[in-house]
Write an enzyme that holds these catalytic residues in place. Structure first.
Site, PDB file in Angstrom:
ATOM      1  N   ASP A 194       1.089  -0.814  -0.601  1.00 13.38           N
ATOM      2  CA  ASP A 194      -0.165  -0.667   0.344  1.00 13.38           C
ATOM      3  C   ASP A 194       1.142   1.444   0.044  1.00 13.38           C
ATOM      4  OD1 ASP A 194      -2.542   1.480   0.121  1.00 13.38           O
ATOM      5  OD2 ASP A 194      -1.630   1.716   2.268  1.00 13.38           O
TER       6      ASP A 194
ATOM      7  N   GLY B  94       8.017   6.694   1.982  1.00 16.53           N
ATOM      8  CA  GLY B  94       7.248   6.137   1.044  1.00 16.53           C
ATOM      9  C   GLY B  94       9.150   4.473   0.875  1.00 16.53           C
TER      10      GLY B  94
ATOM     11  N   HIS C 198      12.358   2.861  25.295  1.00 18.93           N
ATOM     12  CA  HIS C 198      11.285   3.346  25.943  1.00 18.93           C
ATOM     13  C   HIS C 198      10.574   2.252  24.481  1.00 18.93           C
ATOM     14  CE1 HIS C 198      13.483   5.999  23.164  1.00 18.93           C
ATOM     15  NE2 HIS C 198      12.196   6.169  21.710  1.00 18.93           N
TER      16      HIS C 198
ATOM     17  N   ARG D 171      22.296  -2.071  17.124  1.00 17.01           N
ATOM     18  CA  ARG D 171      22.705  -0.501  17.959  1.00 17.01           C
ATOM     19  C   ARG D 171      21.689  -0.004  18.922  1.00 17.01           C
ATOM     20  NH1 ARG D 171      19.776   4.391  18.115  1.00 17.01           N
ATOM     21  NH2 ARG D 171      20.978   6.202  17.890  1.00 17.01           N
TER      22      ARG D 171
ATOM     23  N   ASP E 277      19.600   2.014  21.114  1.00 16.81           N
ATOM     24  CA  ASP E 277      19.650   3.114  21.241  1.00 16.81           C
ATOM     25  C   ASP E 277      19.120   4.152  22.664  1.00 16.81           C
ATOM     26  OD1 ASP E 277      18.083   5.473  19.687  1.00 16.81           O
ATOM     27  OD2 ASP E 277      16.082   5.354  21.095  1.00 16.81           O
TER      28      ASP E 277
ATOM     29  N   GLU F 263      24.292   3.621  21.858  1.00 21.45           N
ATOM     30  CA  GLU F 263      24.165   5.562  21.289  1.00 21.45           C
ATOM     31  C   GLU F 263      24.458   5.924  22.686  1.00 21.45           C
ATOM     32  OE1 GLU F 263      21.012   8.806  20.265  1.00 21.45           O
ATOM     33  OE2 GLU F 263      20.673   6.693  20.933  1.00 21.45           O
TER      34      GLU F 263
ATOM     35  N   HIS G 256      21.609  10.739  11.477  1.00 18.29           N
ATOM     36  CA  HIS G 256      20.018  11.460  11.489  1.00 18.29           C
ATOM     37  C   HIS G 256      19.650  11.771  12.737  1.00 18.29           C
ATOM     38  CE1 HIS G 256      19.601   8.032  13.960  1.00 18.29           C
ATOM     39  NE2 HIS G 256      18.500   8.211  14.906  1.00 18.29           N
ATOM     40  N   ASP G 257      20.377  12.154  13.474  1.00 17.63           N
ATOM     41  CA  ASP G 257      20.436  12.742  15.033  1.00 17.63           C
ATOM     42  C   ASP G 257      21.012  14.254  14.758  1.00 17.63           C
ATOM     43  OD1 ASP G 257      18.149  11.436  16.189  1.00 17.63           O
ATOM     44  OD2 ASP G 257      19.801  10.195  17.346  1.00 17.63           O
TER      45      ASP G 257
ATOM     46  N   ASP H  54      17.361  17.112  12.635  1.00 18.89           N
ATOM     47  CA  ASP H  54      16.345  16.710  12.080  1.00 18.89           C
ATOM     48  C   ASP H  54      14.799  17.516  12.383  1.00 18.89           C
ATOM     49  OD1 ASP H  54      14.010  15.257  12.595  1.00 18.89           O
ATOM     50  OD2 ASP H  54      14.267  14.661  14.723  1.00 18.89           O
TER      51      ASP H  54
ATOM     52  N   ARG I  58      17.226  14.189   7.333  1.00 20.06           N
ATOM     53  CA  ARG I  58      16.273  12.919   6.265  1.00 20.06           C
ATOM     54  C   ARG I  58      16.100  13.039   5.239  1.00 20.06           C
ATOM     55  NH1 ARG I  58      13.585  11.646  12.982  1.00 20.06           N
ATOM     56  NH2 ARG I  58      15.229  11.561  13.661  1.00 20.06           N
TER      57      ARG I  58
END
Length: 549
Positions: free
Chosen positions: A152, A171, A246, A324, A326, A355, A421-422, A466, A470
């Protein structure tokens, strides 16, 4: 002699076993203060009668200190030792647990010598050797590549290439990564690190609601199995992102607590200050200030087993090569010790990379992580190439200091990165200067440990903080990609996998030398506005050069 600067501690990063039969001893002194150091050593129970002496080498220096190092194979696994220091005036000092003294009574040495009481093999931190040869390519899955796999597409709300927002879905999927594996291996990549792939309502998937199923947006478990098969066929390793600090407030266990309060069997899976979780006011611990990401109670043995089962599952079922971890510095040490035991039981070459953004020696002694994401290296690269606050010599001092934070095995497993990405993209931070980006990446390649390349670095892709870091990958032709490919080839050199490292300066250049038996590779980085001649080569302004001998 500056006695205040002298430092050594037994059974620490100043005295440790490198292998079952080899130890490394370090002594810190004030920079430029000491003419030489010898190690007086012997078998613990015979030290008062029989001793040997060996010179220690001045191995490295940082801004304030010199570090003398000796690596050797003792005759006995029970090692006792003291230091004999020659100061700048030629005076001799003994250094033991009693500090620096002019005389030393060897007949009573058993009271105050330093010791490695016994080298137990299971206390020796092993190296995962493939990490020192790894070119790790980090992929933010939603933005790398979308293959039309019949899944989808109704969730997509970002046109490929437009700037993302926190709620954007472009996507990208796992089939898209499988489709581009030949591109990645041709680039020089031999390891993938994927940001979280499990079921989640977000584009980043760091709020996981089901740890056993790949998100349908990415193609589900079938697509992941196909990716793993394709990676194994090409010799590419895969590291996944473990989000164990978390979870999502949509996780079934947390929802059960919301419905049943203290009567739920999962109430103590989380850190809740009251019977029923409440967002207004917030009465449970969360990641950062995100009330939709409740924090796991990783001190709870039931939670430890729950998360360890997840770690094992993806290794045993799909053959992933590690995790990795987090927000790893906010998770209990006790949990990480148990998690390591469970993961390493699946294979000693399965890696655990924390991390942790800061000095993490308490995690890196062999019973928790193999290494961490080396953000201290990132900061040094920013200070030199972007901020201009370090001279070449100061960069040497900074990097030497980072090496002395950890035992040798850890340094050869660190995940060295310029960005991720951070963070802001390094290319944008250095003013979109391709040569600066290449020079910084060259230093990364020459560092001991793994070289991490954030997807799009090879284009090069721009991006601020961020979510701008990204952006979607641009699959057009890029001349810069060839320059990155040529640089990454050096990672295959034996000297870069095994060699000792020495940072230096030469004719105003910053240098990194990697040396092992039969091969020496030297990197020259020219941060000046003019070309520099050295060792028969010319290093252009703002460029790098390499000599392999």
């Amino acid at each position: 002699m500056n006695k205040h600067a002298l430092y050594h501690k037994s059974d620490s990063l100043y005295a440790f076993a490198v292998t079952d039969d080899c130890v490394e001893i370090r002594l810190r002194t004030a920079r430029g203060d000491v003419a030489g150091v010898e190690l007086i050593y012997g078998a613990k129970h015979a030290f008062c009668r029989h001793r040997k002496t060996a010179p220690m080498r001045l191995a490295t220096s940082d801004e304030l200190y010199d570090y003398f190092i000796l690596r050797f194979r003792p005759d006995d696994k029970r090692l006792a030792y003291v230091f004999l220091i020659t100061d700048g005036d030629g005076k001799k000092w003994y250094y033991s647990e009693d500090g620096a003294t002019e005389r030393y009574d060897f007949s009573l040495a058993y009271y105050n010598f330093f010791q490695l009481a016994y080298i137990n093999p299971n206390d020796v931190m092993p190296r995962v050797d493939w990490l020192s040869r790894a070119v790790v390519y980090q992929i933010f899955v939603d933005r790398f590549n979308r293959a039309e796999d019949g899944t989808d597409a109704g969730f997509i709300n970002l046109k490929w290439g437009d700037k993302p927002t926190p709620k954007s879905f472009a996507g990208g999927n796992l089939a898209g990564i499988t489709q581009k594996l030949d591109y990645l291996t041709d680039l020089g990549v031999n390891t993938l690190y994927l940001t979280p792939i499990f079921t989640s309502v977000s584009n980043h998937k760091y709020d996981i609601s089901d740890y056993y199923n790949v998100d349908p947006h990415f193609g589900g478990n079938k697509a992941f199995g196909e990716l793993m098969d394709a990676c194994k066929a090409r010799g590419v390793r895969v590291v996944l992102d473990a989000v164990f600090n978390h979870c999502s407030d949509s996780l079934k266990e947390f929802k059960d607590v919301c419905e049943r309060g203290a009567k739920s069997p999962y109430h103590d899976f989380f850190v809740i200050h009251g019977d029923v979780p409440s967002k207004r006011p917030l009465n449970y611990e969360v990641f950062a200030d995100c009330d939709y990401m409740p924090k796991w109670n990783t001190a709870n043995p039931a939670v430890q087993d729950y998360l360890c089962d997840i770690g094992e599952y993806w290794i045993k079922k799909y053959g992933i090569d590690g995790w990795r971890l987090d927000v790893s510095d906010e998770v209990s040490h006790g949990f990480w010790r148990k998690f390591r035991e469970r993961v390493k039981a699946c294979g000693s070459d399965k890696v655990l990379i924390g991390e942790n953004w800061h000095d993490s020696r308490s995690y890196l002694r062999g019973e928790q992580f193999d290494s961490i994401m080396n953000y201290a290296f990132t900061k040094a690269m920013l200070d030199y190439f972007v901020n201009g606050t370090l001279t070449p010599q100061e960069l040497c001092d900074k990097l030497n200091g980072l090496l002395m934070r950890n035992i040798t095995q850890v340094n050869y497993m660190m995940l060295n990165l310029l960005d991720c990405h951070d963070t802001h993209r390094f290319y944008t931070m250095c003013g979109c200067d391709e040569n600066k980006l290449l020079c910084a990446l060259a230093v990364n390649v020459f560092m001991p440990g793994a070289t991490m390349v954030y997807y799009g670095t090879e284009i090069p892709l721009e991006g601020g903080y961020d979510p701008d870091s990204r952006r979607c990958f641009d699959w057009g032709e890029h001349a810069f990609t060839h320059r990155v490919k040529e640089l990454l080839k050096y990672k295959k050199l034996r000297a870069l996998a095994e060699g000792e490292v020495r940072f230096g300066t030469e004719n105003g250049l910053f240098t990194v030398e990697r040396k092992t038996n039969g091969q020496t590779a030297t990197l020259f980085v020219n941060g000046t506005p003019r070309a520099v001649e050295t060792r028969g080569i010319t290093v252009g302004a703002g460029r790098y050069a390499v000599i392999v001998e």
